[in-house]
Design a protein around this motif. Sequence first.
Motif, PDB file in Angstrom:
ATOM      1  N   UNK A   1      31.647  50.388  28.077  1.00  0.00           N
ATOM      2  CA  UNK A   1      31.567  49.185  29.178  1.00  0.00           C
ATOM      3  C   UNK A   1      32.278  47.782  28.505  1.00  0.00           C
ATOM      4  N   UNK A   2      32.023  47.569  27.164  1.00  0.00           N
ATOM      5  CA  UNK A   2      32.406  46.278  26.632  1.00  0.00           C
ATOM      6  C   UNK A   2      33.877  46.133  26.489  1.00  0.00           C
ATOM      7  N   UNK A   3      34.321  47.284  26.412  1.00  0.00           N
ATOM      8  CA  UNK A   3      36.159  47.201  26.342  1.00  0.00           C
ATOM      9  C   UNK A   3      36.611  47.133  27.463  1.00  0.00           C
TER      10      UNK A   3
ATOM     11  N   UNK B   1      36.113  51.162  18.122  1.00  0.00           N
ATOM     12  CA  UNK B   1      35.268  50.084  17.868  1.00  0.00           C
ATOM     13  C   UNK B   1      36.089  48.798  17.370  1.00  0.00           C
ATOM     14  N   UNK B   2      37.192  49.080  16.560  1.00  0.00           N
ATOM     15  CA  UNK B   2      37.985  48.057  15.908  1.00  0.00           C
ATOM     16  C   UNK B   2      38.932  47.322  16.910  1.00  0.00           C
TER      17      UNK B   2
ATOM     18  N   UNK C   1      39.626  43.812  18.528  1.00  0.00           N
ATOM     19  CA  UNK C   1      40.985  43.170  18.713  1.00  0.00           C
ATOM     20  C   UNK C   1      41.118  42.688  20.153  1.00  0.00           C
ATOM     21  N   UNK C   2      40.554  43.284  21.042  1.00  0.00           N
ATOM     22  CA  UNK C   2      40.579  42.976  22.495  1.00  0.00           C
ATOM     23  C   UNK C   2      39.789  41.477  22.731  1.00  0.00           C
TER      24      UNK C   2
ATOM     25  N   UNK D   1      22.899  42.148  32.719  1.00  0.00           N
ATOM     26  CA  UNK D   1      22.864  43.532  32.549  1.00  0.00           C
ATOM     27  C   UNK D   1      23.378  44.181  31.775  1.00  0.00           C
ATOM     28  N   UNK D   2      24.763  43.865  31.373  1.00  0.00           N
ATOM     29  CA  UNK D   2      25.458  44.499  30.665  1.00  0.00           C
ATOM     30  C   UNK D   2      25.119  43.844  28.898  1.00  0.00           C
ATOM     31  N   UNK D   3      24.612  42.585  29.127  1.00  0.00           N
ATOM     32  CA  UNK D   3      24.288  41.698  27.943  1.00  0.00           C
ATOM     33  C   UNK D   3      23.018  42.400  27.331  1.00  0.00           C
TER      34      UNK D   3
END
Length: 599
Positions: free
Chosen positions: A192-194, A287-288, A292-293, A444-446
């Motif tokens: 979700x973060x990406x 994860x890396x 980077x994003x 929510x995502x936090x």
Amino acid sequence: MVLSWIDWTVLASTLLLIVGYGTYVTRNNKSAQDYIKGGNTSRWWTIGLSVMATQASAITFLSTTGQAFSDGMGFVQFYFGLPIAMVIICLVFIPLYHRLKVYTAYEFLENRFDLKTRSLTAILFLIQRGLAAGITIFAPAIILSIVLGINIVYLNIIIGVLVIIYTVSGGTKAVTVTQKQQMFVIFAGMLAALFITLNLIPDEVSFTDALDIAGASGRMEVLDFSFDLENRYTVWTGIIGGTFLALSYFGTDQSQVQRYLSGKSMKQMQMGLIFNGLLKVPMQFFILLVGVMVFVFYQFNPAPLNFIDASTEKVLASEYGDEYRTLQQKQNELFTKKKNLSLALSSSEDEAVYRQLSMLDSVEKAYRLESKFLIKKTIDKDYTKSYNNLKKEVEKLKTNPESEAYKTKLSELNTLYTSAAKDTQTNDRDYMFIRFILNHLPVGLIGLLLAVILSAAMSSTASEINALATITSMDLYARNQKEEKDENHMVKVTKLFTLAWGIIAIIIACFANLAENLIQLVNIIGSIFYGNVLGIFLLAFFFKYIKGNAVFTGALITQVIIIIGWWYDWMPYLWLNLFGCALVMIITHLIHVFTKKQN
């Protein structure tokens, strides 16, 4: 920052469900076999996820993303030796452990050598893993305490108590079954973060463009084939040093050995480790990539000079406040140029744009270092005094720039200047991802990503205190009792040791301190001890003529030399694994030959 009630609900419900599930499912564990080895019921996918969850602490997500933001993808090379180690462990270690039906990895050493060698190796494990257990609690606690405004001691206690509840209750099985849920939360949160991060980047910038922008700033340099020992992360340090570290960690560290000893059969154990070997490198790469994003996101959105808000507030209120504001203004001007160049790069492949972006990135790094220097001077008066004194000496010697005295003092001044970047209150790598989460992700995502961080902390800590308790009860307590104790007694004793180690981990967390990078700190602690322990096991496996006295003496001497070598920085810490392994084998053989001649 104040979290919304939705985020608190997501965070609290996720953690409480994991703890409640683990406690409920394993409430009937009564025998030592059930409590310590999980009843040998785990399937390969459970073993694989449990092994990954044990290694993937909160440090993995906070520090790895920060490492990628600052230095790029090169850290993935650290894991290149892991698949090789998994194959070796499956072929050598697991068949032996399974045949002997051991509770711990160190039981084998008594059968092969003697009780004192088993006890020494167990104690080395307890020292390094006990320290690491405290750090896995402390890492997310110190960061969350600063960004959420919660007292760090309270956070250490909350994380520790949650882990203690289900680990004391259900033992190894509780750790294993909860880690499946934790890994699900971790994978869901990071995916979700990406996707959200990519969505926050301007529409005209595609994913390929984002990779180009990161590449122009040196963040996509994955492979380094150089043989420079000053470089911590290269293909060779990963394959050679990383293999020895992974062999030691997965083959002799009880926190990992206990995960696959719970397997239903030898085949299930082996498949679980192979699954981990195949998935671990892509997972770390992913994860890396998230880090980077986030870096690319900040090419289009203003980023702070330092991600620790409390430190920024201190320097702005100090005598260096005007200098810091000037630096902030310079960075704002630089941001505008970088943003325009990044947009230009997304619509063309002009080499000149690449070069200009690379140059501006170097300038920004210099600004960030300068900001750390000003913060360091604000919070440490002794540092300021030392710096000013050195600066005066350099000015006096400046009339003779070719003299050795001038060069020495100039070098000392530069070293002192750059050391500011490693201070607890200036080193912001580990704060970058959490600050991004809190400032830019939706409600929510936090809460979900905070649950990811705390779940990872809980999974690693649970594995560690579970292993610490097992080693203490089986290798030290039970082995040194004159009469054999029954099953109920051993379960009660192991539960007490689990509680004790959980409390010790909380205490260590309360007194811990940040290093240059948390993930490096954990790996440094491991590298100091793992090579020696691996060498002992290799001597046991392949050199049948070596006896216990020689190994015991050789291991003690090796450990002293390794600590000295680490203290004086003889080599990058990953090489300590190979050095320690080779050294204990050489010293032990020399002692064996000398003793044989004497006899």
